[in-house]
Write an enzyme that holds these catalytic residues in place. Structure first.
Site, PDB file in Angstrom:
ATOM      1  N   ARG A   1      -3.469 -11.209   8.064  1.00 60.37           N
ATOM      2  CA  ARG A   1      -2.477 -10.561   7.216  1.00 60.37           C
ATOM      3  C   ARG A   1      -1.765 -11.465   6.378  1.00 60.37           C
ATOM      4  O   ARG A   1      -1.438 -11.565   5.004  1.00 60.37           O
ATOM      5  CB  ARG A   1      -1.198  -9.877   7.866  1.00 60.37           C
ATOM      6  CG  ARG A   1      -0.066  -9.160   7.173  1.00 60.37           C
ATOM      7  CD  ARG A   1       0.684  -8.097   7.720  1.00 60.37           C
ATOM      8  NE  ARG A   1       0.028  -6.892   8.396  1.00 60.37           N
ATOM      9  CZ  ARG A   1      -0.237  -5.803   7.290  1.00 60.37           C
ATOM     10  NH1 ARG A   1       0.039  -5.850   6.169  1.00 60.37           N
ATOM     11  NH2 ARG A   1      -0.878  -4.966   8.002  1.00 60.37           N
TER      12      ARG A   1
ATOM     13  N   SER B   1      -9.400  -4.635   2.110  1.00 57.35           N
ATOM     14  CA  SER B   1      -9.251  -6.029   1.632  1.00 57.35           C
ATOM     15  C   SER B   1      -9.336  -6.545   3.199  1.00 57.35           C
ATOM     16  O   SER B   1     -10.020  -7.878   3.102  1.00 57.35           O
ATOM     17  CB  SER B   1      -7.511  -6.101   1.328  1.00 57.35           C
ATOM     18  OG  SER B   1      -7.272  -5.652   0.067  1.00 57.35           O
TER      19      SER B   1
ATOM     20  N   HIS C   1      -4.252 -12.104   3.765  1.00 52.70           N
ATOM     21  CA  HIS C   1      -4.403 -10.831   2.736  1.00 52.70           C
ATOM     22  C   HIS C   1      -3.148 -11.195   1.760  1.00 52.70           C
ATOM     23  O   HIS C   1      -3.167 -10.739   0.440  1.00 52.70           O
ATOM     24  CB  HIS C   1      -4.017  -9.631   3.714  1.00 52.70           C
ATOM     25  CG  HIS C   1      -3.927  -8.529   3.004  1.00 52.70           C
ATOM     26  ND1 HIS C   1      -2.627  -7.994   2.602  1.00 52.70           N
ATOM     27  CD2 HIS C   1      -4.844  -7.814   2.060  1.00 52.70           C
ATOM     28  CE1 HIS C   1      -2.604  -6.862   1.898  1.00 52.70           C
ATOM     29  NE2 HIS C   1      -3.970  -6.609   1.522  1.00 52.70           N
TER      30      HIS C   1
END
Length: 211
Positions: free
Chosen positions: A41, A16, A44
């Site tokens: 992050r 990812s 994500h």
């Protein structure tokens, strides 16, 4: 025919992150390397590339956050969801703990008596702790407003992560935090959430754990 890509469970997050990096290049989005662990992050967690441009960092905030955690800082959240999402095992490895006082009976009673929110009162309760404190706010702008008031009275948190989501006083409360001298990571605008607050905490924690 739709075909699912076979990715080993242990490789899903890594894959990812690679996709995010590739798509950032395709979109001509430049992410500063020192802030990349936090920004990537957050993307994500949300699948929202706007975080590459709306996340705001005070000067040296990531180094200051890392130093606070090494000194055993505790993390205070405004929701049990944010609390649940923080990797407490990694945090404990540095001597810290995560807390959420939103369900504390004394907090609830004081909020009822004063006509304010439990999130605001829980900030006041946390400020009485005698340990370094990091605040991760993903839901309640009233929590940021309470922190702003406490700072005005001399309270000094180690870091404020200000990413509440919503429409009422959300943007203004974030701007108030960015006017203080306290280190901050704030997402400008209406977007955010408890999941984003936890993601930012974990990005910092995982970076420390790998160092």
């Amino acid at each position: 025919m739709i075909r699912l890509e076979h990715v080993l469970p242990a490789d899903i997050e890594k894959t990812s992150f690679s996709i995010i990096r590739r798509e950032c290049e395709e979109k001509h989005i430049v992410i500063p390397e020192d802030k990349a662990p936090v920004i990537v992050r957050c993307i994500h967690t949300t699948a929202d590339f706007d975080y590459a441009s709306t996340l705001c960092f005070s000067d040296g905030v990531l180094d200051k956050a890392a130093d606070a955690i090494r000194r055993g800082a505790h993390i205070i959240t405004d929701t049990t969801m944010a609390w649940s999402g923080i990797n407490k095992k990694v945090l404990a490895g540095f001597g810290g703990e995560a807390h959420c006082f939103i369900a504390d009976p004394e907090v609830a009673e004081k909020a009822r008596q004063t006509g304010t929110t439990r999130a605001a009162v829980s900030m006041e309760k946390a400020a009485q702790m005698s340990v370094p404190l990091i605040f991760a706010i993903g839901n309640a702008p009233t929590a940021l407003a309470a922190l702003h008031d406490l700072i005005g009275r001399g309270f000094q948190p180690e870091l404020i992560i200000g990413v509440p989501v919503g429409f009422v006083n959300v943007e203004a409360s974030k701007e108030l935090i960015m006017e203080t001298e306290v280190p901050y990571i704030v997402n400008r605008g209406r977007k955010g959430g408890s999941n984003v607050a936890a993601a930012i905490c974990n990005a910092i924690l995982y970076g420390l754990a790998r160092s």
